[in-house]
Write a protein that holds these residues in place. Structure first.
Motif, PDB file in Angstrom:
ATOM      1  N   SER A 272      79.928  68.857  77.578  1.00 53.91           N
ATOM      2  CA  SER A 272      80.952  69.171  76.586  1.00 53.91           C
ATOM      3  C   SER A 272      81.003  68.137  75.473  1.00 53.91           C
ATOM      4  O   SER A 272      81.962  68.115  74.697  1.00 53.91           O
ATOM      5  CB  SER A 272      82.326  69.263  77.262  1.00 53.91           C
ATOM      6  OG  SER A 272      82.649  68.047  77.913  1.00 53.91           O
ATOM      7  N   SER A 273      79.994  67.297  75.387  1.00 48.40           N
ATOM      8  CA  SER A 273      79.993  66.234  74.389  1.00 48.40           C
ATOM      9  C   SER A 273      79.352  66.719  73.090  1.00 48.40           C
ATOM     10  O   SER A 273      78.752  67.801  73.015  1.00 48.40           O
ATOM     11  CB  SER A 273      79.221  65.017  74.922  1.00 48.40           C
ATOM     12  OG  SER A 273      77.863  65.342  75.139  1.00 48.40           O
ATOM     13  N   GLY A 274      79.485  65.901  72.051  1.00 47.06           N
ATOM     14  CA  GLY A 274      78.862  66.225  70.770  1.00 47.06           C
ATOM     15  C   GLY A 274      77.351  66.226  70.851  1.00 47.06           C
ATOM     16  O   GLY A 274      76.681  67.012  70.163  1.00 47.06           O
ATOM     17  N   ARG A 275      76.788  65.352  71.679  1.00 47.29           N
ATOM     18  CA  ARG A 275      75.334  65.333  71.863  1.00 47.29           C
ATOM     19  C   ARG A 275      74.835  66.638  72.479  1.00 47.29           C
ATOM     20  O   ARG A 275      73.762  67.140  72.133  1.00 47.29           O
ATOM     21  CB  ARG A 275      74.936  64.169  72.772  1.00 47.29           C
ATOM     22  CG  ARG A 275      75.350  62.792  72.284  1.00 47.29           C
ATOM     23  CD  ARG A 275      74.610  62.371  71.051  1.00 47.29           C
ATOM     24  NE  ARG A 275      74.713  60.941  70.822  1.00 47.29           N
ATOM     25  CZ  ARG A 275      74.411  60.334  69.688  1.00 47.29           C
ATOM     26  NH1 ARG A 275      74.024  61.058  68.649  1.00 47.29           N
ATOM     27  NH2 ARG A 275      74.516  59.027  69.556  1.00 47.29           N
ATOM     28  N   PHE A 276      75.626  67.206  73.374  1.00 44.04           N
ATOM     29  CA  PHE A 276      75.208  68.461  74.010  1.00 44.04           C
ATOM     30  C   PHE A 276      75.248  69.613  73.010  1.00 44.04           C
ATOM     31  O   PHE A 276      74.375  70.493  73.024  1.00 44.04           O
ATOM     32  CB  PHE A 276      76.112  68.761  75.211  1.00 44.04           C
ATOM     33  CG  PHE A 276      75.621  69.883  76.067  1.00 44.04           C
ATOM     34  CD1 PHE A 276      74.502  69.727  76.876  1.00 44.04           C
ATOM     35  CD2 PHE A 276      76.256  71.110  76.075  1.00 44.04           C
ATOM     36  CE1 PHE A 276      74.037  70.759  77.667  1.00 44.04           C
ATOM     37  CE2 PHE A 276      75.801  72.146  76.859  1.00 44.04           C
ATOM     38  CZ  PHE A 276      74.685  71.972  77.658  1.00 44.04           C
ATOM     39  N   LEU A 277      76.252  69.634  72.138  1.00 45.24           N
ATOM     40  CA  LEU A 277      76.300  70.654  71.094  1.00 45.24           C
ATOM     41  C   LEU A 277      75.112  70.524  70.150  1.00 45.24           C
ATOM     42  O   LEU A 277      74.529  71.529  69.714  1.00 45.24           O
ATOM     43  CB  LEU A 277      77.605  70.542  70.315  1.00 45.24           C
ATOM     44  CG  LEU A 277      78.870  70.999  71.044  1.00 45.24           C
ATOM     45  CD1 LEU A 277      80.102  70.634  70.240  1.00 45.24           C
ATOM     46  CD2 LEU A 277      78.821  72.497  71.318  1.00 45.24           C
ATOM     47  N   LEU A 278      74.736  69.290  69.832  1.00 44.96           N
ATOM     48  CA  LEU A 278      73.562  69.087  68.990  1.00 44.96           C
ATOM     49  C   LEU A 278      72.299  69.584  69.696  1.00 44.96           C
ATOM     50  O   LEU A 278      71.402  70.150  69.059  1.00 44.96           O
ATOM     51  CB  LEU A 278      73.425  67.603  68.641  1.00 44.96           C
ATOM     52  CG  LEU A 278      72.309  67.242  67.667  1.00 44.96           C
ATOM     53  CD1 LEU A 278      72.617  67.778  66.278  1.00 44.96           C
ATOM     54  CD2 LEU A 278      72.105  65.728  67.614  1.00 44.96           C
ATOM     55  N   THR A 279      72.239  69.383  71.000  1.00 52.09           N
ATOM     56  CA  THR A 279      71.091  69.883  71.775  1.00 52.09           C
ATOM     57  C   THR A 279      71.025  71.399  71.735  1.00 52.09           C
ATOM     58  O   THR A 279      69.938  71.989  71.571  1.00 52.09           O
ATOM     59  CB  THR A 279      71.196  69.395  73.227  1.00 52.09           C
ATOM     60  OG1 THR A 279      71.302  67.966  73.252  1.00 52.09           O
ATOM     61  CG2 THR A 279      69.977  69.821  74.029  1.00 52.09           C
ATOM     62  N   LEU A 280      72.166  72.071  71.865  1.00 56.34           N
ATOM     63  CA  LEU A 280      72.190  73.536  71.770  1.00 56.34           C
ATOM     64  C   LEU A 280      71.774  74.002  70.376  1.00 56.34           C
ATOM     65  O   LEU A 280      71.094  75.027  70.235  1.00 56.34           O
ATOM     66  CB  LEU A 280      73.585  74.055  72.103  1.00 56.34           C
ATOM     67  CG  LEU A 280      74.010  73.966  73.570  1.00 56.34           C
ATOM     68  CD1 LEU A 280      75.474  74.355  73.726  1.00 56.34           C
ATOM     69  CD2 LEU A 280      73.134  74.850  74.441  1.00 56.34           C
ATOM     70  N   ALA A 281      72.171  73.240  69.353  1.00 58.52           N
ATOM     71  CA  ALA A 281      71.741  73.583  67.996  1.00 58.52           C
ATOM     72  C   ALA A 281      70.232  73.465  67.860  1.00 58.52           C
ATOM     73  O   ALA A 281      69.582  74.331  67.254  1.00 58.52           O
ATOM     74  CB  ALA A 281      72.449  72.669  66.987  1.00 58.52           C
ATOM     75  N   GLU A 301      75.904  81.441  71.756  1.00 58.61           N
ATOM     76  CA  GLU A 301      77.054  81.890  72.537  1.00 58.61           C
ATOM     77  C   GLU A 301      77.585  80.777  73.428  1.00 58.61           C
ATOM     78  O   GLU A 301      78.802  80.580  73.554  1.00 58.61           O
ATOM     79  CB  GLU A 301      76.670  83.097  73.395  1.00 58.61           C
ATOM     80  CG  GLU A 301      76.673  84.413  72.653  1.00 58.61           C
ATOM     81  CD  GLU A 301      76.781  85.583  73.605  1.00 58.61           C
ATOM     82  OE1 GLU A 301      76.366  85.436  74.768  1.00 58.61           O
ATOM     83  OE2 GLU A 301      77.273  86.645  73.181  1.00 58.61           O
ATOM     84  N   GLN A 302      76.692  80.011  74.050  1.00 60.66           N
ATOM     85  CA  GLN A 302      77.135  78.912  74.898  1.00 60.66           C
ATOM     86  C   GLN A 302      77.864  77.859  74.074  1.00 60.66           C
ATOM     87  O   GLN A 302      78.894  77.317  74.506  1.00 60.66           O
ATOM     88  CB  GLN A 302      75.943  78.287  75.619  1.00 60.66           C
ATOM     89  CG  GLN A 302      76.329  77.213  76.619  1.00 60.66           C
ATOM     90  CD  GLN A 302      75.142  76.652  77.373  1.00 60.66           C
ATOM     91  OE1 GLN A 302      73.998  77.091  77.178  1.00 60.66           O
ATOM     92  NE2 GLN A 302      75.388  75.686  78.229  1.00 60.66           N
ATOM     93  N   ALA A 303      77.348  77.558  72.892  1.00 61.62           N
ATOM     94  CA  ALA A 303      78.004  76.573  72.033  1.00 61.62           C
ATOM     95  C   ALA A 303      79.381  77.054  71.593  1.00 61.62           C
ATOM     96  O   ALA A 303      80.349  76.276  71.567  1.00 61.62           O
ATOM     97  CB  ALA A 303      77.126  76.286  70.820  1.00 61.62           C
ATOM     98  N   LEU A 304      79.514  78.327  71.245  1.00 58.30           N
ATOM     99  CA  LEU A 304      80.807  78.854  70.814  1.00 58.30           C
ATOM    100  C   LEU A 304      81.825  78.869  71.947  1.00 58.30           C
ATOM    101  O   LEU A 304      83.027  78.714  71.717  1.00 58.30           O
ATOM    102  CB  LEU A 304      80.634  80.256  70.233  1.00 58.30           C
ATOM    103  CG  LEU A 304      79.868  80.330  68.900  1.00 58.30           C
ATOM    104  CD1 LEU A 304      79.676  81.769  68.468  1.00 58.30           C
ATOM    105  CD2 LEU A 304      80.606  79.531  67.823  1.00 58.30           C
ATOM    106  N   GLN A 305      81.369  79.048  73.168  1.00 55.06           N
ATOM    107  CA  GLN A 305      82.281  78.956  74.309  1.00 55.06           C
ATOM    108  C   GLN A 305      82.821  77.535  74.461  1.00 55.06           C
ATOM    109  O   GLN A 305      84.000  77.334  74.777  1.00 55.06           O
ATOM    110  CB  GLN A 305      81.566  79.393  75.587  1.00 55.06           C
ATOM    111  CG  GLN A 305      81.284  80.883  75.654  1.00 55.06           C
ATOM    112  CD  GLN A 305      80.470  81.262  76.880  1.00 55.06           C
ATOM    113  OE1 GLN A 305      80.148  80.413  77.719  1.00 55.06           O
ATOM    114  NE2 GLN A 305      80.134  82.537  76.994  1.00 55.06           N
TER     115      GLN A 305
END
Length: 367
Positions: A272-281, A301-305
């Motif tokens: 749930s960290s910012g690094r994980f969102l960047l990884t999904l991007a 979809e996973q990032a938006l959740q």
């Protein structure tokens, strides 16, 4: 019980056979008397029990043995009438309506036990295992590169989460953590640096075990395992490498590196960290560039959740734009993302001024 009935029938049939033999005046004996006896027993058993054979468990057999003395004559005579679900069984065959009541009870007990066990599973533990170590020789240096797998106990992971680090990387982590967590690090041992014999098999093996114990000890302390110093030791190098590969258009190589960074963060429990969102991007961009639109849509979809509870985030608008576009491409529902994007535009800058997901990925500093 069946064995005792068979024994009694065998004696009864043998007596009948003797009387018939004397009435015929002594006919010749058959060539195989044992086979003849078995055939006669089978025919008699089929006649007396109306063709129905029942095999009971040991517990049922013990109960029947207690009542054998009183009901032996009745058992040898007319067969007991079936009751309940067993009444539907004919000619020795059991239909669906003739299931034994104990089987349904056992099924219910197993289902209840399974439901209880699912709620009381043992906590998972993260294991660190050095799977290989190789000596690397470069122009100006020579070092040992250790490959470490992150393994969750009690689970099978199809794809491994792995890192490759040298002694200097571990030493830097140890130094940074001792500066910040002096009291917690006081009891944690770290292998000393050696001036010679660094590349012998014995030294490499000892250091491999020492590094495994070092990481396991660090991970057992909650404050340390949640610290940026500890987490970035595992996946920051992969994020930087994946970002460089994406910027240069090497999407296939970048995709593998983004995927390993994803698995590392998943094992470490920081999804749930910012690094994980960047990884999904990064995963979404690479999948889209490689024309793997379904996978890219899933990453969005996973990032938006994860961003559901956040009113504003730098990546929310780019993810919504990418999700709407990919949903239209793969034929998925995009109405909710369109509504969220509309609300975001009304509260913030116009859509034309917002960067794309790829632009955010390239410009994100990874210090």
């Amino acid at each position: 019980m069946a064995a005792r009935i068979l024994h009694r029938l065998r004696h009864a049939l043998a007596g009948e056979g003797g009387r018939e033999e004397r009435a015929r005046g002594g006919s010749e004996a058959e060539d195989f008397p044992e086979s003849s006896e078995l055939e006669d027993d089978t025919e008699g058993l089929s006649t007396r029990l109306s063709g129905t054979l029942s095999f009971t468990s040991h517990e049922e057999e013990d109960e029947d043995e207690d009542e054998e003395e009183d009901g032996a004559a009745e058992e040898l005579g007319k067969p007991p009438q079936p009751t309940g679900a067993a009444a539907g069984a004919e000619d020795g065959e059991w239909g669906p309506a003739a299931e034994r009541p104990g089987s349904s009870l056992l099924t219910r007990q197993l289902q209840e036990l399974w439901r209880k066990s699912r709620g009381s599973l043992a906590p998972q533990r993260l294991l660190f295992e050095v799977t290989s170590a190789s000596v690397v020789s470069e122009r100006s240096s020579k070092y040992v590169l250790y490959t470490i797998y992150l393994i969750r106990s009690g689970r099978f992971d199809k794809a491994p989460a792995a890192i490759a680090r040298r002694y200097s990387d571990f030493e830097r982590l140890n130094r940074r953590l001792r500066c910040r967590f002096g009291c917690d690090m006081a009891g944690i041992a770290f292998p000393r640096k050696r001036l010679r014999r660094n590349f012998t098999a014995e030294t490499i093996a000892k250091r491999s075990r020492a590094f495994e114990q070092f990481l396991s000890h660090l991970h057992s302390i909650a404050e340390i395992r949640r610290s940026p110093e500890f987490l970035e030791f595992f996946f920051l190098q992969d994020l930087r490498a994946a970002q460089r590969l994406t910027c240069t258009g090497m999407y296939r190589e970048a995709l593998a590196t983004w995927a390993n960074a994803y698995r590392l963060q998943d094992r470490l429990g920081v999804c749930s960290s910012g690094r994980f969102l960047l990884t999904l991007a990064g995963l979404a961009v690479c999948h889209q560039e490689l024309d793997e639109l379904g996978e890219a849509h899933g990453c969005c979809e996973q990032a938006l959740q994860l961003l559901e509870a956040q009113g504003s985030h730098p990546l929310l608008g780019p993810f919504l734009q990418a999700h709407v576009h990919l949903a239209w491409k793969v034929g998925k529902d995009k109405r909710r993302s369109e509504a969220r994007l509309q609300d975001l535009q009304e509260a913030g800058p116009p859509l034309q001024q917002q960067p794309t997901l790829k632009e955010c990925l390239i410009k994100e500093p990874l210090e």
